[in-house]
Design a protein around this motif. Structure first.
Motif, short mmCIF file in Angstrom:
data_model
loop_
_atom_site.label_atom_id
_atom_site.label_comp_id
_atom_site.label_asym_id
_atom_site.label_seq_id
_atom_site.Cartn_x
_atom_site.Cartn_y
_atom_site.Cartn_z
N UNK A 1 -4.42 -26.77 -35.68
CA UNK A 1 -4.43 -27.07 -34.80
C UNK A 1 -4.26 -28.86 -34.73
N UNK A 2 -5.33 -29.56 -35.50
CA UNK A 2 -5.26 -31.22 -34.35
C UNK A 2 -3.71 -31.48 -35.29
N UNK A 3 -3.18 -31.50 -36.13
CA UNK A 3 -1.35 -31.55 -35.63
C UNK A 3 -1.15 -31.71 -34.61
N UNK A 4 -1.53 -29.96 -34.64
CA UNK A 4 -0.03 -29.51 -33.55
C UNK A 4 -0.70 -30.17 -32.24
N UNK B 1 1.79 -35.99 -27.43
CA UNK B 1 2.58 -37.13 -28.62
C UNK B 1 4.58 -37.05 -27.60
N UNK B 2 4.75 -35.50 -28.01
CA UNK B 2 6.43 -34.52 -27.50
C UNK B 2 6.01 -34.17 -26.42
N UNK B 3 5.42 -34.06 -25.95
CA UNK B 3 4.74 -32.58 -25.05
C UNK B 3 4.51 -31.69 -25.59
N UNK B 4 3.99 -30.58 -24.60
CA UNK B 4 3.94 -29.45 -24.89
C UNK B 4 4.62 -28.16 -26.03
N UNK B 5 4.28 -28.16 -26.80
CA UNK B 5 5.05 -27.14 -27.89
C UNK B 5 4.70 -26.27 -28.35
N UNK B 6 3.07 -26.57 -29.55
CA UNK B 6 2.53 -25.67 -30.11
C UNK B 6 1.47 -24.84 -29.57
#
Ligand code: AMP
Ligand code: TRP
Length: 327
Positions: free
Chosen positions: A154-157, A163-168
C-alpha cells in the motif's frame, strides 16, 4: 470485488496454510473475481532442490483444486510464467526505501535464523508488491505474517500514485477470520506453525496420513491444569488446539468447550486429530487423482497464466508510460 493472493511452492503445505489462507480463498471464489497464484519466484529465496521443485509447483496446484478451487470461476496462475512480475518489481524497487525493507519481520526472522541474506530475500516484499499491484485488486487475503508485506505494498502504491499520478487502488490485507490468521506450532505455542520448522512435530502437513496426524497430536504440548477452555494468554496451547478444532469441524469454540468439558487432554487431542482427518481424507482422494495427470495440471496453469498476463501487461504498460519509459 477483485481479490488476489498467492502461496509459495516450498515444501509441504500445513493445516495453518489451509486455515489461514486456502480455506479463505475457496470461500471467496463464489462472490468475487479471484486470482490465486503459486509464488515459485518467492519460493526460491530459501534453500530448495531444483530437481524436485517443479513437482512442488504442481503439488500446490493439485491441492488448491482438491480443496475446491474452481478453475471455471477462478484464475490460478504461476508467477514465473508472467515476466511482468519481475519487470514491475524493478520499477517499484526504484521507489522503495531500503529502510522499509530492513524492518520487515519476515526478513529479520529469516536472516536471524542464519539463512544467507541474499538480495532476493531482501527484495521479497517488492516482488510481492508487484504481484499484487499488477492486478489492481481491492483485497488480498493472507495470514497475519503477510499483513506487513501487504501494508508495504500500500505504501509503495501510494508513493507511486503521488509521484506519477493516480494508478493503483490501495489493496486491503484481508483476514476473513482473525482467529485463523495465526495458527501456532504444536510444540511451542509462542511460535507460528510453519512448514519450515526444523521440528517435524511442530506442524501437520496437509498430506500427512491419519497415523502421522494422530502421532503429532499425541505429542502436541498442552498447558497446566486440566480444563479445556479458550484463553490464549493463560492457556496458549489448548486455545490453539481449540482454534484448529473449530476450523476443521466448523463448530464455534464455545460449543467445543461445552463438548469437551471434563474430557482429558489426551482424549481431546485425539478428537481434534479425527476432525482434521475427516476433512483431509476426501481432499487426499481428489489430490491423488489430480496429481496422476501432471500434463493436465501444467496445461491448466499455462492457460490461466496467459489469461492473467493480459491484465498484467496492460498495467505494466501503463506504469512504463507514467514513468516516462515509453518511446
Ligand atoms: P506461505 O507458506 O508462507 O507461503 O504462506 C501461505 C499463506 O498461509 C499466507 O497467506 C500465510 O499468511 C498463511 N500462513 C502461513 N503460516 C500461517 C499460520 N501459522 N497461521 C495462519 N496462516 C498462515
Ligand atoms: N509471500 C507470501 C507468503 O509467503 C506469498 C505471496 C507472494 C503472496 N506474493 C503474494 C501473497 C501476493 C499475497 C499476495 O505467503
Amino acid at each position: 470485488m477483485r481479490i488476489l493472493s498467492g502461496i509459495r511452492s516450498s515444501g509441504q503445505l500445513t493445516i495453518a496454510n489451509y486455515l489461514g489462507a486456502i480455506s479463505q480463498f475457496i470461500a471467496l471464489q463464489n462472490e468475487h473475481e479471484c486470482f490465486y497464484f503459486i509464488a515459485d519466484l518467492h519460493a526460491i529465496t530459501t534453500p530448495y532442490d531444483p530437481k524436485t521443485f517443479s513437482h512442488n509447483v504442481l503439488d500446490v496446484a493439485a491441492m488448491y483444486l482438491a480443496f475446491g478451487l474452481d478453475p471455471l470461476k477462478t484464475t490460478m496462475f504461476l508467477q514465473s510464467l508472467i515476466p511482468e512480475h519481475t519487470q514491475l518489481q524493478w520499477l517499484l524497487a526504484t521507489i522503495t526505501p531500503m529502510g522499509e525493507l530492513e524492518r520487515m519481520t519476515q526478513y529479520k526472522e529469516k536472516t536471524h535464523q542464519g539463512d544467507p541474506a541474499d538480495v532476493g530475500l531482501f527484495m521479497y516484499p517488492v516482488l510481492m508488491a508487484a504481484d499484487i499491484l499488477l492486478y489492481k485488486p481491492q483485497a488480498v487475503p493472507v495470514g497475519e505474517d503477510q499483513v506487513q508485506h501487504v501494508e508495504l505494498t500500500r505504501s509503495i502504491a501510494e508513493k507511486f500514485n503521488k509521484r506519477f499520478g493516480e494508478t493503483f487502488p490501495l489493496p486491503e490485507p484481508k483476514t476473513l477470520d482473525k482467529a485463523f490468521s495465526r495458527i501456532k506450532s504444536l510444540q511451542d505455542p509462542a511460535k507460528k506453525m510453519s512448514k519450515s520448522d526444523d521440528n517435524q512435530k511442530a506442524s501437520i502437513g496437509l498430506m500427512d496420513t491419519p497415523e502421522q496426524i494422530r502421532a503429532k497430536m499425541k505429542s502436541a504440548v498442552t498447558d497446566s491444569k486440566k480444563d479445556i477452555v479458550f484463553n490464549p494468554n493463560k492457556k496458549p496451547a489448548i486455545s490453539n488446539l481449540l482454534t484448529i478444532a473449530s476450523g476443521f469441524s466448523g463448530l464455534p469454540i464455545t460449543m467445543l468447550e461445552q463438548q469437551f468439558k471434563g474430557a482429558s487432554y489426551a482424549d481431546f487431542k485425539m478428537a481434534v486429530a479425527d476432525m482434521i482427518i475427516e476433512k483431509l481424507t476426501p481432499m487426499h482422494e481428489k489430490y491423488y487423482e489430480l496429481i496422476k495427470d501432471k500434463k493436465k495440471l501444467k496445461n491448466l496453469l499455462v492457460d490461466h497464466s496467459h489469461k492473467a498476463q493480459v491484465i498484467a501487461s496492460e498495467t505494466l504498460k501503463e506504469v512504463q508510460e507514467k514513468m516516462g519509459l515509453a518511446l
